[in-house]
Design a protein around this motif. Structure first.
Motif, PDB file in Angstrom:
ATOM      1  N   ALA A 117       0.819  -1.209   0.000  1.00  0.00           N
ATOM      2  CA  ALA A 117       0.000   0.000   0.000  1.00  0.00           C
ATOM      3  C   ALA A 117       0.855   1.261   0.000  1.00  0.00           C
ATOM      4  O   ALA A 117       0.477   2.277  -0.584  1.00  0.00           O
ATOM      5  N   LYS A 118       2.027   1.210   0.614  1.00  0.00           N
ATOM      6  CA  LYS A 118       2.895   2.392   0.692  1.00  0.00           C
ATOM      7  C   LYS A 118       3.673   2.638  -0.589  1.00  0.00           C
ATOM      8  O   LYS A 118       3.918   3.785  -0.947  1.00  0.00           O
ATOM      9  N   GLY A 119       4.093   1.598  -1.298  1.00  0.00           N
ATOM     10  CA  GLY A 119       5.001   1.758  -2.426  1.00  0.00           C
ATOM     11  C   GLY A 119       4.325   1.657  -3.776  1.00  0.00           C
ATOM     12  O   GLY A 119       4.533   0.704  -4.497  1.00  0.00           O
ATOM     13  N   SER A 120       3.525   2.639  -4.148  1.00  0.00           N
ATOM     14  CA  SER A 120       2.827   2.572  -5.431  1.00  0.00           C
ATOM     15  C   SER A 120       3.212   3.750  -6.321  1.00  0.00           C
ATOM     16  O   SER A 120       2.426   4.649  -6.563  1.00  0.00           O
ATOM     17  N   GLU A 121       4.444   3.766  -6.796  1.00  0.00           N
ATOM     18  CA  GLU A 121       4.913   4.770  -7.739  1.00  0.00           C
ATOM     19  C   GLU A 121       4.609   4.274  -9.145  1.00  0.00           C
ATOM     20  O   GLU A 121       4.570   3.082  -9.391  1.00  0.00           O
ATOM     21  N   GLY A 122       4.417   5.181 -10.094  1.00  0.00           N
ATOM     22  CA  GLY A 122       4.006   4.784 -11.428  1.00  0.00           C
ATOM     23  C   GLY A 122       5.114   4.635 -12.449  1.00  0.00           C
ATOM     24  O   GLY A 122       4.828   4.392 -13.612  1.00  0.00           O
ATOM     25  N   TYR A 123       6.389   4.787 -12.068  1.00  0.00           N
ATOM     26  CA  TYR A 123       7.472   4.706 -13.036  1.00  0.00           C
ATOM     27  C   TYR A 123       8.398   3.564 -12.693  1.00  0.00           C
ATOM     28  O   TYR A 123       8.777   3.420 -11.536  1.00  0.00           O
ATOM     29  N   PRO A 124       8.780   2.755 -13.601  1.00  0.00           N
ATOM     30  CA  PRO A 124       8.340   2.688 -14.993  1.00  0.00           C
ATOM     31  C   PRO A 124       7.031   1.915 -15.114  1.00  0.00           C
ATOM     32  O   PRO A 124       6.723   1.075 -14.258  1.00  0.00           O
ATOM     33  N   PRO A 125       6.270   2.161 -16.185  1.00  0.00           N
ATOM     34  CA  PRO A 125       5.029   1.410 -16.360  1.00  0.00           C
ATOM     35  C   PRO A 125       5.332  -0.061 -16.634  1.00  0.00           C
ATOM     36  O   PRO A 125       6.399  -0.403 -17.139  1.00  0.00           O
ATOM     37  N   TYR A 126       4.386  -0.931 -16.286  1.00  0.00           N
ATOM     38  CA  TYR A 126       4.616  -2.365 -16.435  1.00  0.00           C
ATOM     39  C   TYR A 126       3.324  -3.096 -16.746  1.00  0.00           C
ATOM     40  O   TYR A 126       2.228  -2.577 -16.515  1.00  0.00           O
ATOM     41  N   ASN A 127       3.455  -4.296 -17.278  1.00  0.00           N
ATOM     42  CA  ASN A 127       2.350  -5.226 -17.503  1.00  0.00           C
ATOM     43  C   ASN A 127       2.653  -6.510 -16.754  1.00  0.00           C
ATOM     44  O   ASN A 127       3.819  -6.887 -16.607  1.00  0.00           O
ATOM     45  N   ILE A 128       1.601  -7.202 -16.326  1.00  0.00           N
ATOM     46  CA  ILE A 128       1.738  -8.549 -15.770  1.00  0.00           C
ATOM     47  C   ILE A 128       0.766  -9.420 -16.546  1.00  0.00           C
ATOM     48  O   ILE A 128      -0.415  -9.081 -16.659  1.00  0.00           O
ATOM     49  N   GLU A 129       1.283 -10.506 -17.114  1.00  0.00           N
ATOM     50  CA  GLU A 129       0.415 -11.376 -17.902  1.00  0.00           C
ATOM     51  C   GLU A 129       0.610 -12.829 -17.502  1.00  0.00           C
ATOM     52  O   GLU A 129       1.676 -13.222 -17.046  1.00  0.00           O
ATOM     53  N   ARG A 130      -0.456 -13.585 -17.671  1.00  0.00           N
ATOM     54  CA  ARG A 130      -0.398 -15.027 -17.440  1.00  0.00           C
ATOM     55  C   ARG A 130      -0.058 -15.662 -18.786  1.00  0.00           C
ATOM     56  O   ARG A 130      -0.662 -15.359 -19.800  1.00  0.00           O
ATOM     57  N   ILE A 131       0.911 -16.570 -18.776  1.00  0.00           N
ATOM     58  CA  ILE A 131       1.357 -17.228 -19.989  1.00  0.00           C
ATOM     59  C   ILE A 131       0.730 -18.614 -20.023  1.00  0.00           C
ATOM     60  O   ILE A 131       0.681 -19.303 -18.999  1.00  0.00           O
ATOM     61  N   SER A 132       0.259 -19.017 -21.190  1.00  0.00           N
ATOM     62  CA  SER A 132      -0.385 -20.328 -21.311  1.00  0.00           C
ATOM     63  C   SER A 132       0.596 -21.444 -20.961  1.00  0.00           C
ATOM     64  O   SER A 132       1.808 -21.257 -20.997  1.00  0.00           O
ATOM     65  N   ALA A 133       0.046 -22.590 -20.670  1.00  0.00           N
ATOM     66  CA  ALA A 133       0.856 -23.747 -20.264  1.00  0.00           C
ATOM     67  C   ALA A 133       1.911 -24.046 -21.318  1.00  0.00           C
ATOM     68  O   ALA A 133       1.680 -23.924 -22.509  1.00  0.00           O
ATOM     69  N   SER A 134       3.057 -24.447 -20.862  1.00  0.00           N
ATOM     70  CA  SER A 134       4.170 -24.710 -21.767  1.00  0.00           C
ATOM     71  C   SER A 134       3.985 -26.036 -22.500  1.00  0.00           C
ATOM     72  O   SER A 134       3.175 -26.878 -22.123  1.00  0.00           O
ATOM     73  N   ALA A 135       4.764 -26.201 -23.539  1.00  0.00           N
ATOM     74  CA  ALA A 135       4.683 -27.408 -24.357  1.00  0.00           C
ATOM     75  C   ALA A 135       5.211 -28.641 -23.632  1.00  0.00           C
ATOM     76  O   ALA A 135       4.950 -29.757 -24.047  1.00  0.00           O
ATOM     77  N   ASP A 136       5.951 -28.435 -22.545  1.00  0.00           N
ATOM     78  CA  ASP A 136       6.507 -29.593 -21.841  1.00  0.00           C
ATOM     79  C   ASP A 136       5.473 -30.317 -20.982  1.00  0.00           C
ATOM     80  O   ASP A 136       5.768 -31.339 -20.384  1.00  0.00           O
ATOM     81  N   GLY A 137       4.260 -29.774 -20.913  1.00  0.00           N
ATOM     82  CA  GLY A 137       3.185 -30.452 -20.205  1.00  0.00           C
ATOM     83  C   GLY A 137       3.166 -30.230 -18.708  1.00  0.00           C
ATOM     84  O   GLY A 137       2.370 -30.823 -18.013  1.00  0.00           O
ATOM     85  N   SER A 138       4.018 -29.361 -18.187  1.00  0.00           N
ATOM     86  CA  SER A 138       4.021 -29.112 -16.742  1.00  0.00           C
ATOM     87  C   SER A 138       2.798 -28.285 -16.358  1.00  0.00           C
ATOM     88  O   SER A 138       2.273 -27.522 -17.154  1.00  0.00           O
ATOM     89  N   ASN A 139       2.359 -28.468 -15.135  1.00  0.00           N
ATOM     90  CA  ASN A 139       1.191 -27.740 -14.646  1.00  0.00           C
ATOM     91  C   ASN A 139       1.589 -26.492 -13.883  1.00  0.00           C
ATOM     92  O   ASN A 139       0.866 -26.048 -13.006  1.00  0.00           O
ATOM     93  N   GLU A 175       2.143 -22.659 -12.975  1.00  0.00           N
ATOM     94  CA  GLU A 175       1.593 -21.356 -13.327  1.00  0.00           C
ATOM     95  C   GLU A 175       2.750 -20.502 -13.825  1.00  0.00           C
ATOM     96  O   GLU A 175       3.807 -20.462 -13.213  1.00  0.00           O
ATOM     97  N   ARG A 176       2.573 -19.847 -14.976  1.00  0.00           N
ATOM     98  CA  ARG A 176       3.638 -19.035 -15.571  1.00  0.00           C
ATOM     99  C   ARG A 176       3.140 -17.604 -15.696  1.00  0.00           C
ATOM    100  O   ARG A 176       2.052 -17.357 -16.209  1.00  0.00           O
ATOM    101  N   LEU A 177       3.967 -16.657 -15.215  1.00  0.00           N
ATOM    102  CA  LEU A 177       3.652 -15.235 -15.292  1.00  0.00           C
ATOM    103  C   LEU A 177       4.807 -14.505 -15.956  1.00  0.00           C
ATOM    104  O   LEU A 177       5.951 -14.940 -15.882  1.00  0.00           O
ATOM    105  N   ARG A 178       4.510 -13.361 -16.576  1.00  0.00           N
ATOM    106  CA  ARG A 178       5.544 -12.518 -17.156  1.00  0.00           C
ATOM    107  C   ARG A 178       5.265 -11.071 -16.745  1.00  0.00           C
ATOM    108  O   ARG A 178       4.173 -10.565 -16.930  1.00  0.00           O
ATOM    109  N   ILE A 179       6.293 -10.444 -16.175  1.00  0.00           N
ATOM    110  CA  ILE A 179       6.242  -9.018 -15.845  1.00  0.00           C
ATOM    111  C   ILE A 179       7.075  -8.309 -16.901  1.00  0.00           C
ATOM    112  O   ILE A 179       8.236  -8.657 -17.114  1.00  0.00           O
ATOM    113  N   THR A 180       6.484  -7.319 -17.572  1.00  0.00           N
ATOM    114  CA  THR A 180       7.180  -6.561 -18.610  1.00  0.00           C
ATOM    115  C   THR A 180       7.213  -5.099 -18.206  1.00  0.00           C
ATOM    116  O   THR A 180       6.162  -4.502 -17.978  1.00  0.00           O
ATOM    117  N   LEU A 181       8.418  -4.532 -18.113  1.00  0.00           N
ATOM    118  CA  LEU A 181       8.596  -3.127 -17.761  1.00  0.00           C
ATOM    119  C   LEU A 181       9.086  -2.347 -18.976  1.00  0.00           C
ATOM    120  O   LEU A 181       9.945  -2.835 -19.716  1.00  0.00           O
TER     121      LEU A 181
END
Length: 143
Positions: free
Chosen positions: A26-48, A50-56
């Motif tokens: 709650a205290k640390g919400s600065e807006g620079y640099p902007p970022y995205n967080i996305e869920r990546i679909s399951a990988s081809a290796d068949g593992s279960n 959860e995969r996420l990607r943070i892009t700044l």
């Protein structure tokens, strides 16, 4: 008088660190640099996993200017640009400031990779599926 918190219930044991984490977020919400967080679909290796990607958006930063670390349960991304000596700006509209962006990681989250391409820093994370454990607790009877 003591303050009431969402984690003050006697049924929630050991959640004091989560309460501190929520206060820190709650205290640390600065807006620079902007970022995205996305869920990546399951990988081809068949593992279960959860995969996420943070892009700044880190335009103007090279890989030597960026640092990606994990500290306890936090992902910390820092950027520091060195000032170029000998330049005289008539107008300076492109910010070259340093930044620090922190993300709180859930238990078990692991940073897999960090890639810089076209001014975007992508950090990939996984959370492996936890093993389901059932443990029987013996009850001792005392006379």
């Amino acid at each position: 008088m003591s303050r009431m918190t969402p984690f003050s219930s006697p049924l929630l044991l050991g959640f004091d660190t989560m309460e501190k984490t929520l206060e820190r977020i709650a205290k640390g919400s600065e807006g620079y640099p902007p970022y995205n967080i996305e869920r990546i679909s399951a990988s081809a290796d068949g593992s279960n996993c959860e995969r996420l990607r943070i892009t700044l958006a880190v335009a103007g930063f090279c890989d030597e200017d960026l640092e990606v670390t994990t500290e306890e349960n936090q992902l910390v991304i820092r950027g520091r640009q060195a000032e170029a000596d000998g330049r005289e700006y008539l107008h300076r509209g492109i910010a070259s400031r340093q930044f620090q962006r922190m993300f709180v990681l859930a238990d078990g989250m692991q940073v897999v990779s960090a890639d810089l391409k076209n001014g975007l820093l992508s950090v990939d994370l996984i959370r492996p599926e936890p093993e389901r454990m059932v443990r029987k607790i013996n009850i001792s009877v005392r006379d």
